[in-house]
Motif scaffolding. Structure first.
Motif, PDB file in Angstrom:
ATOM      1  N   VAL A  93       0.845  -1.200   0.000  1.00 38.89           N
ATOM      2  CA  VAL A  93       0.000   0.000   0.000  1.00 38.89           C
ATOM      3  C   VAL A  93       0.878   1.248   0.000  1.00 38.89           C
ATOM      4  CG1 VAL A  93      -1.670   1.352   1.337  1.00 38.89           C
ATOM      5  CG2 VAL A  93      -1.934  -1.128   1.173  1.00 38.89           C
ATOM      6  N   LEU A  94       1.887   1.243   0.861  1.00 42.22           N
ATOM      7  CA  LEU A  94       2.779   2.398   0.986  1.00 42.22           C
ATOM      8  C   LEU A  94       3.591   2.616  -0.290  1.00 42.22           C
ATOM      9  CD1 LEU A  94       3.958   1.590   4.604  1.00 42.22           C
ATOM     10  CD2 LEU A  94       2.642   3.600   3.946  1.00 42.22           C
ATOM     11  N   LEU A  95       4.040   1.531  -0.894  1.00 42.06           N
ATOM     12  CA  LEU A  95       4.843   1.631  -2.114  1.00 42.06           C
ATOM     13  C   LEU A  95       4.052   2.288  -3.240  1.00 42.06           C
ATOM     14  CD1 LEU A  95       7.391   0.941  -3.763  1.00 42.06           C
ATOM     15  CD2 LEU A  95       6.340  -1.281  -4.262  1.00 42.06           C
ATOM     16  N   ILE A  96       2.835   1.815  -3.451  1.00 40.79           N
ATOM     17  CA  ILE A  96       2.001   2.371  -4.520  1.00 40.79           C
ATOM     18  C   ILE A  96       1.630   3.813  -4.211  1.00 40.79           C
ATOM     19  CG2 ILE A  96      -0.228   2.181  -5.690  1.00 40.79           C
ATOM     20  CD1 ILE A  96       1.835   0.122  -6.566  1.00 40.79           C
ATOM     21  N   ARG A  97       1.385   4.097  -2.945  1.00 41.97           N
ATOM     22  CA  ARG A  97       1.006   5.459  -2.558  1.00 41.97           C
ATOM     23  C   ARG A  97       2.140   6.442  -2.859  1.00 41.97           C
ATOM     24  NH1 ARG A  97      -2.134   9.315  -2.840  1.00 41.97           N
ATOM     25  NH2 ARG A  97      -2.415  10.650  -1.043  1.00 41.97           N
ATOM     26  N   ARG A  98       3.368   6.008  -2.700  1.00 44.51           N
ATOM     27  CA  ARG A  98       4.505   6.887  -2.990  1.00 44.51           C
ATOM     28  C   ARG A  98       4.663   7.095  -4.496  1.00 44.51           C
ATOM     29  NH1 ARG A  98       7.343   3.354   0.833  1.00 44.51           N
ATOM     30  NH2 ARG A  98       7.185   4.292   2.898  1.00 44.51           N
ATOM     31  N   MET A  99       4.375   6.050  -5.262  1.00 43.47           N
ATOM     32  CA  MET A  99       4.559   6.125  -6.714  1.00 43.47           C
ATOM     33  C   MET A  99       3.453   6.930  -7.385  1.00 43.47           C
ATOM     34  SD  MET A  99       5.637   2.143  -7.277  1.00 43.47           S
ATOM     35  CE  MET A  99       5.111   2.143  -8.973  1.00 43.47           C
ATOM     36  N   ALA A 100       2.231   6.762  -6.920  1.00 41.93           N
ATOM     37  CA  ALA A 100       1.082   7.415  -7.553  1.00 41.93           C
ATOM     38  C   ALA A 100       0.370   8.283  -6.528  1.00 41.93           C
ATOM     39  CB  ALA A 100       0.125   6.361  -8.110  1.00 41.93           C
ATOM     40  N   GLN A 101       0.327   9.564  -6.775  1.00 41.80           N
ATOM     41  CA  GLN A 101      -0.266  10.484  -5.808  1.00 41.80           C
ATOM     42  C   GLN A 101      -1.742  10.774  -6.079  1.00 41.80           C
ATOM     43  OE1 GLN A 101       1.225  11.861  -2.860  1.00 41.80           O
ATOM     44  NE2 GLN A 101       2.328  10.011  -3.413  1.00 41.80           N
ATOM     45  N   SER A 105      -8.622   5.019  -5.030  1.00 42.93           N
ATOM     46  CA  SER A 105      -9.519   4.225  -5.866  1.00 42.93           C
ATOM     47  C   SER A 105      -8.965   4.028  -7.276  1.00 42.93           C
ATOM     48  CB  SER A 105     -10.893   4.898  -5.940  1.00 42.93           C
ATOM     49  OG  SER A 105     -10.770   6.225  -6.397  1.00 42.93           O
ATOM     50  N   GLU A 106      -8.109   4.942  -7.722  1.00 35.85           N
ATOM     51  CA  GLU A 106      -7.557   4.852  -9.075  1.00 35.85           C
ATOM     52  C   GLU A 106      -6.346   3.929  -9.156  1.00 35.85           C
ATOM     53  OE1 GLU A 106      -6.683   8.751 -10.479  1.00 35.85           O
ATOM     54  OE2 GLU A 106      -8.748   9.477 -10.252  1.00 35.85           O
ATOM     55  N   ILE A 107      -5.811   3.552  -8.018  1.00 38.59           N
ATOM     56  CA  ILE A 107      -4.582   2.757  -8.060  1.00 38.59           C
ATOM     57  C   ILE A 107      -4.793   1.335  -7.545  1.00 38.59           C
ATOM     58  CG2 ILE A 107      -3.018   4.723  -7.966  1.00 38.59           C
ATOM     59  CD1 ILE A 107      -2.816   4.432  -5.006  1.00 38.59           C
ATOM     60  N   LYS A 108      -6.055   0.921  -7.483  1.00 35.61           N
ATOM     61  CA  LYS A 108      -6.353  -0.447  -7.052  1.00 35.61           C
ATOM     62  C   LYS A 108      -5.651  -1.475  -7.942  1.00 35.61           C
ATOM     63  CE  LYS A 108     -10.115  -3.753  -6.343  1.00 35.61           C
ATOM     64  NZ  LYS A 108      -9.510  -4.809  -7.148  1.00 35.61           N
ATOM     65  N   LYS A 109      -5.688  -1.249  -9.250  1.00 40.35           N
ATOM     66  CA  LYS A 109      -5.076  -2.211 -10.171  1.00 40.35           C
ATOM     67  C   LYS A 109      -3.586  -2.360  -9.907  1.00 40.35           C
ATOM     68  CE  LYS A 109      -8.400  -1.585 -13.924  1.00 40.35           C
ATOM     69  NZ  LYS A 109      -8.608  -1.092 -15.309  1.00 40.35           N
ATOM     70  N   GLN A 110      -2.925  -1.233  -9.602  1.00 41.22           N
ATOM     71  CA  GLN A 110      -1.490  -1.298  -9.330  1.00 41.22           C
ATOM     72  C   GLN A 110      -1.218  -2.074  -8.046  1.00 41.22           C
ATOM     73  OE1 GLN A 110      -1.349   3.179 -10.123  1.00 41.22           O
ATOM     74  NE2 GLN A 110       0.775   2.591 -10.438  1.00 41.22           N
ATOM     75  N   MET A 111      -2.065  -1.865  -7.041  1.00 47.23           N
ATOM     76  CA  MET A 111      -1.900  -2.609  -5.790  1.00 47.23           C
ATOM     77  C   MET A 111      -2.106  -4.102  -6.022  1.00 47.23           C
ATOM     78  SD  MET A 111      -3.594  -0.366  -2.735  1.00 47.23           S
ATOM     79  CE  MET A 111      -3.123   1.348  -2.463  1.00 47.23           C
ATOM     80  N   ASP A 112      -3.137  -4.435  -6.804  1.00 50.51           N
ATOM     81  CA  ASP A 112      -3.444  -5.846  -7.055  1.00 50.51           C
ATOM     82  C   ASP A 112      -2.291  -6.561  -7.753  1.00 50.51           C
ATOM     83  OD1 ASP A 112      -5.873  -5.583  -5.851  1.00 50.51           O
ATOM     84  OD2 ASP A 112      -7.029  -5.412  -7.709  1.00 50.51           O
ATOM     85  N   LYS A 113      -1.578  -5.837  -8.613  1.00 50.78           N
ATOM     86  CA  LYS A 113      -0.447  -6.447  -9.316  1.00 50.78           C
ATOM     87  C   LYS A 113       0.682  -6.798  -8.355  1.00 50.78           C
ATOM     88  CE  LYS A 113      -1.140  -4.137 -13.789  1.00 50.78           C
ATOM     89  NZ  LYS A 113      -0.606  -3.078 -14.697  1.00 50.78           N
ATOM     90  N   ILE A 114       0.903  -5.947  -7.370  1.00 50.67           N
ATOM     91  CA  ILE A 114       2.009  -6.160  -6.434  1.00 50.67           C
ATOM     92  C   ILE A 114       1.628  -7.138  -5.328  1.00 50.67           C
ATOM     93  CG2 ILE A 114       3.490  -5.035  -4.720  1.00 50.67           C
ATOM     94  CD1 ILE A 114       3.487  -2.569  -6.405  1.00 50.67           C
ATOM     95  N   ASP A 115       0.423  -6.952  -4.766  1.00 46.02           N
ATOM     96  CA  ASP A 115      -0.028  -7.812  -3.672  1.00 46.02           C
ATOM     97  C   ASP A 115      -1.553  -7.790  -3.645  1.00 46.02           C
ATOM     98  OD1 ASP A 115      -0.715  -9.067  -1.296  1.00 46.02           O
ATOM     99  OD2 ASP A 115       0.946  -8.210  -0.167  1.00 46.02           O
ATOM    100  N   PRO A 116      -2.207  -8.907  -3.929  1.00 42.92           N
ATOM    101  CA  PRO A 116      -3.678  -8.932  -3.978  1.00 42.92           C
ATOM    102  C   PRO A 116      -4.345  -8.637  -2.636  1.00 42.92           C
ATOM    103  CG  PRO A 116      -2.776 -11.154  -4.149  1.00 42.92           C
ATOM    104  CD  PRO A 116      -1.619 -10.214  -4.276  1.00 42.92           C
ATOM    105  N   LEU A 117      -3.574  -8.673  -1.542  1.00 43.01           N
ATOM    106  CA  LEU A 117      -4.164  -8.381  -0.232  1.00 43.01           C
ATOM    107  C   LEU A 117      -3.988  -6.917   0.178  1.00 43.01           C
ATOM    108  CD1 LEU A 117      -3.277 -11.540   1.901  1.00 43.01           C
ATOM    109  CD2 LEU A 117      -5.340 -11.039   0.583  1.00 43.01           C
ATOM    110  N   ALA A 118      -3.251  -6.152  -0.628  1.00 38.03           N
ATOM    111  CA  ALA A 118      -2.980  -4.758  -0.270  1.00 38.03           C
ATOM    112  C   ALA A 118      -4.260  -3.922  -0.278  1.00 38.03           C
ATOM    113  CB  ALA A 118      -1.944  -4.156  -1.220  1.00 38.03           C
ATOM    114  N   TYR A 119      -5.004  -3.992  -1.363  1.00 37.25           N
ATOM    115  CA  TYR A 119      -6.210  -3.166  -1.467  1.00 37.25           C
ATOM    116  C   TYR A 119      -7.292  -3.598  -0.472  1.00 37.25           C
ATOM    117  CZ  TYR A 119      -9.698  -0.147  -3.635  1.00 37.25           C
ATOM    118  OH  TYR A 119     -10.634   0.824  -3.857  1.00 37.25           O
ATOM    119  N   PRO A 120      -7.543  -4.912  -0.299  1.00 39.99           N
ATOM    120  CA  PRO A 120      -8.503  -5.317   0.739  1.00 39.99           C
ATOM    121  C   PRO A 120      -8.093  -4.848   2.136  1.00 39.99           C
ATOM    122  CG  PRO A 120      -8.117  -7.138  -0.764  1.00 39.99           C
ATOM    123  CD  PRO A 120      -7.122  -6.065  -1.129  1.00 39.99           C
TER     124      PRO A 120
END
Length: 312
Positions: A93-101, A105-120
């Motif tokens: 969650v933190l990694l994606i948050r730093r990459m995409a500001q 809700s718009e970065i769910k797909k990116q989270m799912d690619k890295i870890d499917p449990l991040a967004y839940p």
């Protein structure tokens, strides 16, 4: 108009599965009208609790999250705690948050690619928060607190708020500071401030007896927040990225005979008589004004004005 309370999150497995099936939590991230900085605050508090040496005690509640690949089982469960797996999902969650500001809700797909449990997990962090928090805009902040990171808790956990309002009608109220380490706020926001004296949750002494410790003087509570042991680090442009966060609360407290005043140290033995109204977050060695006294008429008036303006 009355403020709608966020949905309660029951940890019973039947409830968790029902929420997942009905999509109760699916909109939690999209509905965070309070903005990204409030989300960042909740994530930062979760991280602090999870990284604490006391996490076995203070990381409460522990997430109940349905496995996105098998909705009949829980990926995270209080019955089967895995702090390492939880940390891995939170890191994503933190990694994606730093990459995409952008909005979460718009970065769910990116989270799912890295870890499917991040967004839940992120959904759970937001949905389990029982306090209605708003970030105060600059022109409505309490300037004497010397931080841009000011949050107003429009309401606490609903049942506690109702009992507090009843007591206030009988006894009146005032404001006082409460200092607590950032790692404790994950639990406080979900359970409210509790009387931790002589329990496993107690971190500081209880020289004046059992109760919630408060002070009308800011400097006393700054000490309890751990602010006096801050290490100076290089400032970060992103609030979320700072691991060196400290938090002080400004609480409303019922002025009944139960409130014990020992000079500038107050002890309230009744948990329902204290409600957190403001959170002030400091990063990387920032400090607030240590001479604030909530009992001064000017300070008291400013506090009431900010609360009133935010509820318009």
């Amino acid at each position: 108009s009355p403020v709608p309370f966020p949905p309660a999150v029951c940890t019973r497995e039947l409830c968790v599965f029902s929420f997942y099936t009905l999509g109760v939590m699916s909109g939690a991230t999209d509905e965070v009208a309070t903005g990204a900085e409030v989300v960042d605050l909740l994530v930062a508090m979760c991280r602090a609790a999870l990284q604490s040496s006391r996490k076995g005690i203070i990381f409460e509640p522990y997430p109940s999250v349905v496995d996105p690949f098998n909705p009949k089982i829980l990926a995270f469960s209080p019955k089967r705690k895995s702090y390492n797996r939880l940390q891995k999902a939170l890191d994503s969650v933190l990694l994606i948050r730093r990459m995409a500001q952008g909005p979460y809700s718009e970065i769910k797909k990116q989270m799912d690619k890295i870890d499917p449990l991040a967004y839940p997990l992120l959904q759970w962090i937001l949905a389990s928060n029982r306090s209605h928090i708003v970030k105060l805009p600059w022109n409505r902040q309490l300037k004497f607190m010397h931080t841009p990171h000011q949050f107003l808790l429009i309401s606490g956990p609903p049942s506690k708020e109702a009992r507090f309002q009843t007591a206030r009608k009988l006894h009146g109220s005032t404001f006082a500071f409460h200092g607590s380490h950032i790692e404790n706020w994950h639990s406080i926001l979900r359970n409210g401030l509790v009387n931790a004296s002589y329990t496993k949750f107690q971190l500081h002494g209880a020289a004046y007896g059992k109760g919630i410790y408060l002070s009308p003087i800011s400097s006393i509570s700054f000490g309890y927040s751990g602010m006096n042991c801050i290490l100076k680090t290089h400032p970060s442009s992103l609030f979320l990225q700072n691991r060196n966060l400290n938090c002080i609360a400004l609480c409303e407290v019922i002025t009944s005979k139960d409130l014990q005043k020992h000079g500038n140290i107050w002890v309230c033995p009744i948990s329902d008589h204290v409600c957190t109204r403001f959170l002030f977050v400091y990063e990387n060695g920032q400090v607030g004004d240590v001479h604030i006294n909530t009992q001064e008429a000017r300070i008291h008036r400013e506090i009431l004005q900010v609360i009133a303006s935010a509820q318009l």
